[in-house]
Design a protein around this motif. Structure first.
Motif, PDB file in Angstrom:
ATOM      1  N   THR A  68      -3.198  -4.016   4.032  1.00 22.52           N
ATOM      2  CA  THR A  68      -4.429  -3.774   3.904  1.00 22.52           C
ATOM      3  C   THR A  68      -5.031  -3.295   2.992  1.00 22.52           C
ATOM      4  O   THR A  68      -4.299  -3.334   1.677  1.00 22.52           O
ATOM      5  N   GLU A  69      -5.847  -3.741   3.163  1.00 21.05           N
ATOM      6  CA  GLU A  69      -6.940  -3.405   1.809  1.00 21.05           C
ATOM      7  C   GLU A  69      -6.405  -1.758   0.946  1.00 21.05           C
ATOM      8  O   GLU A  69      -6.131  -1.311  -0.006  1.00 21.05           O
ATOM      9  N   GLU A  70      -6.314  -0.543   1.474  1.00 20.02           N
ATOM     10  CA  GLU A  70      -6.218   0.806   1.517  1.00 20.02           C
ATOM     11  C   GLU A  70      -4.296   0.512   0.875  1.00 20.02           C
ATOM     12  O   GLU A  70      -4.530   1.560   0.089  1.00 20.02           O
ATOM     13  N   GLU A  71      -3.961  -0.450   1.641  1.00 21.93           N
ATOM     14  CA  GLU A  71      -2.060  -0.344   0.730  1.00 21.93           C
ATOM     15  C   GLU A  71      -2.068  -0.513   0.031  1.00 21.93           C
ATOM     16  O   GLU A  71      -1.274  -0.603  -1.221  1.00 21.93           O
ATOM     17  N   PHE A  72      -3.783  -1.823  -0.419  1.00 20.26           N
ATOM     18  CA  PHE A  72      -3.410  -2.112  -1.976  1.00 20.26           C
ATOM     19  C   PHE A  72      -3.732  -0.909  -2.352  1.00 20.26           C
ATOM     20  O   PHE A  72      -2.730  -1.219  -4.208  1.00 20.26           O
ATOM     21  N   PHE A  73      -4.481  -0.544  -2.148  1.00 22.94           N
ATOM     22  CA  PHE A  73      -4.894   0.528  -3.482  1.00 22.94           C
ATOM     23  C   PHE A  73      -3.449   1.702  -3.958  1.00 22.94           C
ATOM     24  O   PHE A  73      -3.590   1.926  -4.791  1.00 22.94           O
ATOM     25  N   GLN A  74      -2.948   2.085  -2.479  1.00 23.13           N
ATOM     26  CA  GLN A  74      -1.594   2.729  -2.806  1.00 23.13           C
ATOM     27  C   GLN A  74      -0.935   2.104  -4.090  1.00 23.13           C
ATOM     28  O   GLN A  74      -0.144   3.262  -4.566  1.00 23.13           O
ATOM     29  N   MET A  75      -0.556   0.599  -3.194  1.00 25.06           N
ATOM     30  CA  MET A  75       0.017   0.097  -4.732  1.00 25.06           C
ATOM     31  C   MET A  75      -0.056   0.152  -5.750  1.00 25.06           C
ATOM     32  O   MET A  75       0.654   0.215  -7.111  1.00 25.06           O
ATOM     33  N   VAL A  76      -1.156   0.240  -6.226  1.00 26.10           N
ATOM     34  CA  VAL A  76      -2.020   0.768  -7.569  1.00 26.10           C
ATOM     35  C   VAL A  76      -1.405   1.180  -7.739  1.00 26.10           C
ATOM     36  O   VAL A  76      -0.848   2.039  -8.702  1.00 26.10           O
ATOM     37  N   LYS A  77      -1.864   2.362  -7.097  1.00 21.83           N
ATOM     38  CA  LYS A  77      -1.732   3.812  -7.693  1.00 21.83           C
ATOM     39  C   LYS A  77      -0.418   4.859  -7.694  1.00 21.83           C
ATOM     40  O   LYS A  77      -0.200   5.381  -8.504  1.00 21.83           O
ATOM     41  N   GLU A  78       0.383   3.937  -7.200  1.00 14.55           N
ATOM     42  CA  GLU A  78       1.818   4.303  -7.280  1.00 14.55           C
ATOM     43  C   GLU A  78       2.334   3.854  -8.128  1.00 14.55           C
ATOM     44  O   GLU A  78       3.404   4.585  -8.969  1.00 14.55           O
TER      45      GLU A  78
END
Length: 676
Positions: free
Chosen positions: A662-672
């Motif tokens: 999802t878009e939220e999981e993409f955000f999390q990938m960038v952040k991590e």
């Protein structure tokens, strides 16, 4: 006369009228897509009611009647047919299946068929004849059987040789185009001279080639690409692939885009690839052409009255379409500039639905003579921003209305002024809410502080609720978390993303901070330059105009703008508050972000995304070293899924190696990954 017969008659008259303008006057009254829809409707009606199909039907003709031509008429040795058009990739698949069914099942040929994929040039078709290696005649397509002799004008095109490198008799066919770079230059010159601009490069190329003065043709620097050889078997050529190589070997220009393809899957993928890559070419393309490669099958497959059955054109989503201008609204930007916006009957252009388009300023409305109620052409500038190209004056009814510029700001109702020497109207109220909103949107934008999830609608909502009143209030939003979570479509994760991104923005590069301040005349390039030269904002703030002018790339207008910006008390107060918040205002204190966290990884987004436009998420992926794909295949690593995801999601589920996020999981990938 019954309704079906009346509709057929109406369609015939409309299409014939459009043909006369298109081929005879070099003017498009409607877009290609609209024209093709009318023609398709006529073909369907005539198919169901053949008693109403007459010999002069546009469905049986190619091009125009040449009734008003200024040039000598020449009969083609072999008819110049047009291609059948398709706007649906599934129709291309069906085209391949029909051909292969015909060749394999009904004719019992055992060898594997191949196809050549070429770009479809949007220009003027031409047939050029060489005798003993010398150019002796050039003829336009005309009605497909008879064309216009434009030999003298063709002689003015540098890319068409007067002599081949071998003494041969041959007839080659191609497309005369106007390079996009030259098209823009010509339109600028026409505007400066008070002349009407060309709507598109095709009309410009066609109009130029039909000039009676060959000097005009030479001056405009047309170009030409060849793609067809009459009677190829005469030269022992057995495939279209060989034809293209043969044409090139004789000193004639080709596009060098002729890909040999054997599978439907590869064909689909390459069409999608060129749908994006075509924007890098210096000529207008409106689709791709698919041809059976093996020439021996051409006669076997045959032709319709208008088109060969061994070739088809896939048309890209329309880049330029016509629609009705319903009204004009006036939009206020961050600097107070008031811009006219065209409110349109909704229409699809370049694959998206559009009902608003830019008109830049009131002077442009006057220059283009645009009126409310006009039928207008619109297109997407650089495939992103819809803009009005020109009105179609030939379709005016007399009910159109003049456009009157406003005297008051449409938001705060303060007086509007026009600065001396400039064309833009500006709001005089420094506290105008529209200005505030524009400044905040600019500050949080991707090129500025890049605060993810902080789009236009969110800014509007936060201003409306009083959660923010200026830029510095953004950094206090973490104290209003409960209120934000209660907003529509703002769940806990969305709020987390916004607040985390706000905190991360404190460490953005000094150059990005400079850009986000919205200093007039300072874009991304100048912001980078100023950051390198000044090292921190205190030095920049205290520089005199003379010192600013010493920076290579800073002119007097820019120097004045920077100097004035840092002498404004409100701007100084804002910068001091941002300093206290912890924003990075010096070079060398930037956070270390891993720029290649997605290296060797491929992405594709599908469905409606909440926080990104499709182009924005592509740029975000590329910024971190990832690669964007245009179709689902085994080469894809991640499919980012938004609302209403369709066939791409279903296809991805069938390939185990693709990770669906999802878009939220993409955000999390960038952040991590940035934490590592």
């Amino acid at each position: 006369m019954n309704k079906k017969e009346e509709r057929i008659k109406e369609l015939k008259e409309k299409i014939k009228n459009y043909n006369e303008y298109y081929y005879g006057e070099n003017q498009s009254l409607i877009s290609d897509l609209e024209y093709d829809k009318l023609l398709e409707e006529l073909e369907i009606l005539e198919g169901k009611h053949p008693q109403y199909r007459m010999f002069d039907s546009p469905t049986l003709q190619v091009g125009s009647s040449l009734s008003n031509t200024k040039f000598k008429k020449i009969k083609h040795k072999k008819p110049m047919l047009s291609l059948s058009n398709s706007y649906n990739i599934n129709e291309i698949d069906n085209f391949i299946k029909r051909i292969e069914k015909n060749i394999y099942r009904e004719r019992n040929y055992g060898e594997k068929l191949s196809y050549i994929l070429e770009v479809k040039l949007d220009g003027l078709s031409i047939s050029v004849i060489y005798k003993d290696g010398e150019l002796v005649q050039a003829v336009t397509r005309g009605d497909g059987k008879i064309g216009e002799d434009v030999t003298e004008n063709i002689m003015q095109i540098k890319s068409i040789p007067h002599f081949l490198n071998e003494k041969l008799d041959l007839e080659v066919r191609g497309e005369v185009v106007l390079p996009l770079s030259k098209f823009e230059q010509i339109n600028r010159e026409r505007l400066d001279n008070g002349e009407e601009v060309f709507a598109n490069p095709r009309n410009a190329a066609s109009g130029t080639l039909r000039q009676l003065d060959a000097k005009i043709v030479k001056k405009r620097e047309l170009d030409c690409y060849f793609y067809f050889l009459v009677d190829p078997l005469k030269y022992n050529l057995n495939s279209h692939e060989e034809v293209l190589a043969f044409i090139k070997s004789k000193g004639l220009k080709i596009t060098n885009i002729g890909e040999k393809i054997t599978t439907v899957e590869e064909l689909d993928e390459r069409i999608k690839y060129w749908g994006e890559e075509r924007t890098k070419l210096d000529y207008e393309t409106d689709g791709m052409v698919i041809k059976v490669n093996e020439i021996k099958f051409w006669d076997l497959l045959g032709n319709t009255t208008k088109s060969p059955r061994w070739a088809i054109a896939y048309k890209f989503p329309a880049k330029q379409v016509s629609t009705k201008l319903l009204d004009i609204t006036w939009q206020v930007g961050r600097t107070g500039k008031v811009t006219p916006v065209a409110e349109l009957e909704e229409v699809e252009v370049s694959g998206s639905r559009v009902k608003r388009a830019s008109l830049h300023n009131f002077d442009e409305i006057l220059r283009k003579d645009i009126k409310i109620g006009d039928r207008v052409f619109i297109e997407k500038a650089a495939e992103i921003i819809p803009q009005v190209v020109k009105p179609i004056k030939e379709m005016r009814t007399g009910d159109e209305k003049e456009i009157i510029p406003p005297t008051k700001c449409p938001v705060c109702h303060s007086n509007l002024e026009k600065e001396e020497g400039l064309v833009d109207l500006k709001c005089t109220n420094r506290h105008c809410r529209a200005k505030t909103q524009g400044k905040i949107e600019y500050f949080v934008s991707r090129d500025g502080m890049n605060i993810i999830g902080f789009g236009q609608k969110i800014v509007e909502k936060f201003l409306e609720l009083g959660l923010i009143k200026n830029i510095t209030d953004i950094y206090d939003l973490k104290n209003h978390r409960e209120k934000i979570e209660n907003l529509d479509k703002m769940g806990e994760k969305s709020v987390d993303n916004i607040i985390n991104s706000i905190e991360e923005s404190k460490n953005r590069d000094y150059s990005k901070v400079l850009y986000s301040l919205g200093i007039p005349e300072v874009g991304k390039f100048l912001a980078n330059l100023l950051a390198e030269k000044t090292k921190n904002i205190d030095i920049l703030m205290n520089m005199k105009k003379e010192q600013l002018l010493e920076i290579n790339g800073v002119g007097e207008k820019v120097a004045n703008s920077i100097y004035d910006f840092f002498r404004n008390e409100e701007n100084i107060a804002m910068i001091n508050k941002l300093k206290n918040i912890g924003i990075n205002f010096s070079l060398g204190n930037e956070s270390k972000i891993e720029e290649n966290i997605f290296e060797n990884k491929t992405f594709l987004a599908t469905g409606k995304l909440e926080h990104f436009s499709r182009n924005e998420i592509k740029e975000e992926i590329e910024k971190f070293g990832g690669k964007n794909l245009s179709a689902v295949s085994k080469k894809l690593d991640f499919l980012i899924v938004g609302e209403a995801a369709g066939s791409k999601l279903q296809k991805a589920k069938e390939i185990p190696s693709i990770k669906i996020i999802t878009e939220e999981e993409f955000f999390q990938m960038v952040k991590e990954k940035n934490k590592k």
